[in-house]
Write an enzyme that holds these catalytic residues in place. Structure first.
Site, short mmCIF file in Angstrom:
data_model
loop_
_atom_site.label_atom_id
_atom_site.label_comp_id
_atom_site.label_asym_id
_atom_site.label_seq_id
_atom_site.Cartn_x
_atom_site.Cartn_y
_atom_site.Cartn_z
N SER A 1 -49.47 8.19 6.08
CA SER A 1 -48.92 7.12 6.15
C SER A 1 -47.77 7.62 5.51
O SER A 1 -46.48 7.04 6.44
CB SER A 1 -49.16 6.20 7.02
N LYS B 1 -39.90 -0.88 6.54
CA LYS B 1 -41.15 -0.63 7.28
C LYS B 1 -41.84 -1.97 7.99
O LYS B 1 -41.48 -3.31 7.41
CB LYS B 1 -42.43 -0.07 6.86
N SER C 1 -48.15 6.48 9.75
CA SER C 1 -47.29 5.55 10.74
C SER C 1 -45.80 4.94 10.31
O SER C 1 -45.30 4.30 10.85
CB SER C 1 -47.89 4.38 10.91
#
Length: 539
Positions: free
Chosen positions: A223, A119, A199
């Site tokens: 997330s 990420k 996210s």
């Protein structure tokens, strides 16, 4: 890192703002682009790939090139998933080194030669760490995050960075899951006009679409779990303190953690074994060595559910009729495996919501300033970031604002008594008086819930019709949770969630692995443009 209920949309102008210089290799064949389900290494596990490399049938350079081509074919072209925000320009060099190490009998560890995506709020040289924001698009930290050092020490090839909800979905209360100014809008690979959640949107999509062998996400509240569930993969959110947060753009030191997003529980166990450990730069990891097994793979054995006592949270059945049917099927599977299943509830649900937001806003303001200043970033405070967004409003603020930024900037310091009391209160309510109380009341090994409902349609005209979430208590308590595919709704994946007390990752992996092996519920994505009969998205 938080999966806020969020508006989601597709905007052609802003979707074009993909990172400059991050284009994938232009080697995609027309046939492969037209058939995204075809891939030589589709659904291969880490163990299977390692077995082939050890047998001399495959090497890391070939595998890394295959994933780079796959990204070119279906992430940049084909259905254009927009899951990868940038590629590591040294990926092929890293792969060649791993091949030489293997040939010389000096393999580093269980991830030798395995391509991993991170990420893009996790530092990994020589790439930028953007958090999806144009303010950081040229920011290149000088060293790897601690967990990236661990991955590389275990032999991993860092393939690149995955797109995310900008600033881990903590910029605005009406933010767009899976959208960032740098990376554009990530799309769900099952039905392209559906949302990937966030996210860790790019990490969830990339794992599901076979853009890497495995991915790493981060979570503050949902997330990891939400994007894993709606993209049909496994997501494991560890106990806060099991995996170091050093080198990760923060929201909350109380709740932030990184964790694996993979296609199987076994792969998640491998990654967690590598990532877990004490780091002097993150005080929360002080007890990790005492509480973490050396090898979570040892818990991957049949029969893990036999004799277990499981509490099912039936309120999660309200996430939709298909969710209820899938959960009833999951309960039947648990019982058939020899588990005792009883109804359970977390008695304090809903009592921490307002305090949690206060805590997150306070910790975000202070934690972000510390990260920016200690990493020599181009900005040094949240207030400067707010100003940058105002100066670049067309690119940054065209889809949603920055009210959470503005509210956070007005918060006090970490010595504010109101903040301290709220932090203590939410941890107590979600942990000892929440999850722990539910477990102790009926002598349970774990709680199970639906992770969330099916992915919602990405549409600029509506707020997120968020279907509900089962992961909040574990997030606020800092306890572990594990989601695994359990079925589908109109072809959209649904995930079951296992939750336990602090440091119970090994038991959750044991239970989850047995469930996964009995159900084999994951089905690869089909990249449908939309669902039959679905109305067109608003423009």
């Amino acid at each position: 890192m938080r999966a806020w209920p969020a508006l989601t949309l597709s905007c052609p102008m802003l979707l074009a703002l993909v990172v400059a210089g991050c284009s994938a290799p232009a080697t995609a064949s027309r046939d492969a682009a037209a058939a995204p389900t075809q891939f030589l290494y589709a659904e291969q596990t880490i163990a299977q790939l390692q077995q082939r490399m050890q047998a001399g049938e495959l090497d890391s350079r070939t595998l890394t090139r295959a994933y780079l081509d796959r990204i070119a074919q279906i992430d940049r072209a084909g259905p254009r998933l927009n899951a990868v925000i940038q590629l590591n320009p040294q990926a092929m060099t890293e792969a060649a080194l791993r091949d030489r190490e293997r040939a010389g009998g000096a393999a580093r560890g269980p991830l030798q030669g395995i391509p991993i995506l991170l990420k893009d709020n996790i530092d990994a040289t020589p790439m930028a760490t953007t958090a999806g924001s144009l303010a950081l698009k040229d920011f290149r930290p000088r060293q790897d995050a601690f967990l990236v050092k661990r991955l590389r020490e275990a032999g991993a090839v860092i393939l690149g960075k995955a797109n995310l909800s900008e600033w881990a979905n903590f910029r605005a209360s009406d933010s767009i899951s899976g959208w960032s100014a740098v990376g554009g809008q990530t799309r769900n690979p099952y039905v392209l006009d559906r949302n990937p959640c966030g996210s860790s949107a790019g990490s969830g999509v990339a794992a599901s679409a076979n853009l890497a062998a495995a991915t790493v996400g981060t979570e503050t509240d949902g997330s990891i779990i939400c994007p894993a569930a709606v993209n049909g993969v496994v997501g494991l959110k560890p106990t806060v303190g099991l995996v170091s947060r050093d080198g990760i753009v923060p929201i909350s030191w109380s709740q932030d953690t990184a964790g694996p997003i993979t296609r199987t529980v076994a792969d998640a166990a491998i990654l967690l074994s590598v990532m877990a450990g004490r780091d002097a730069a993150d005080a929360s990891t002080a007890h990790a060595a005492l509480n973490a097994p050396l090898d979570y793979q040892a818990r991957l054995r049949p029969g893990g559910l036999k004799g277990a006592r499981i509490g099912v949270i039936r309120s999660s059945f309200s996430f939709g009729p298909d969710v209820a049917r899938a959960m009833e099927g999951a309960v039947a599977t648990l019982r058939a495996a020899g588990a005792t299943v009883v109804d359970a509830e977390i008695p304090t649900v809903g009592q921490w919501d307002d305090d949690e937001l206060l805590v997150l806003k306070t910790e975000f303001k202070n934690g972000l300033a510390r990260y920016l200043t200690t990493h020599d970033a181009p900005l040094s405070s949240l207030q400067q970031l707010i100003g940058f967004n105002q100066q670049h409003a067309r690119e940054e603020l065209g889809l949603f604002g920055q009210d959470l930024f503005e509210q956070s900037a007005a918060m006090g310091g970490l010595n504010d008594p109101v903040y301290i009391q709220a932090r203590s209160r939410i941890r107590r309510l979600a942990g000892p008086e929440g999850i722990d109380a539910a477990l102790k009341a009926q002598h349970l090994d774990a709680l199970v819930s639906a992770a969330t409902g099916p992915a919602w349609r990405t549409d600029p005209a509506f707020k997120d019709p968020f279907p509900g979430a089962g992961y909040g208590a574990a997030a606020v308590a800092g306890y572990p949770s594990l989601t695994i595919p359990m079925g589908s709704s109109q072809g959209l994946p649904l995930g079951i969630l296992f939750m336990g007390t602090a440091w119970s990752e090994a038991r959750l992996i044991e239970l989850g692995y047995d469930y996964e092996q009995r159900t084999q519920a994951r089905t690869p994505p089909q990249y449908l443009p939309t669902l039959p009969g679905a109305p067109a998205a608003s423009k």
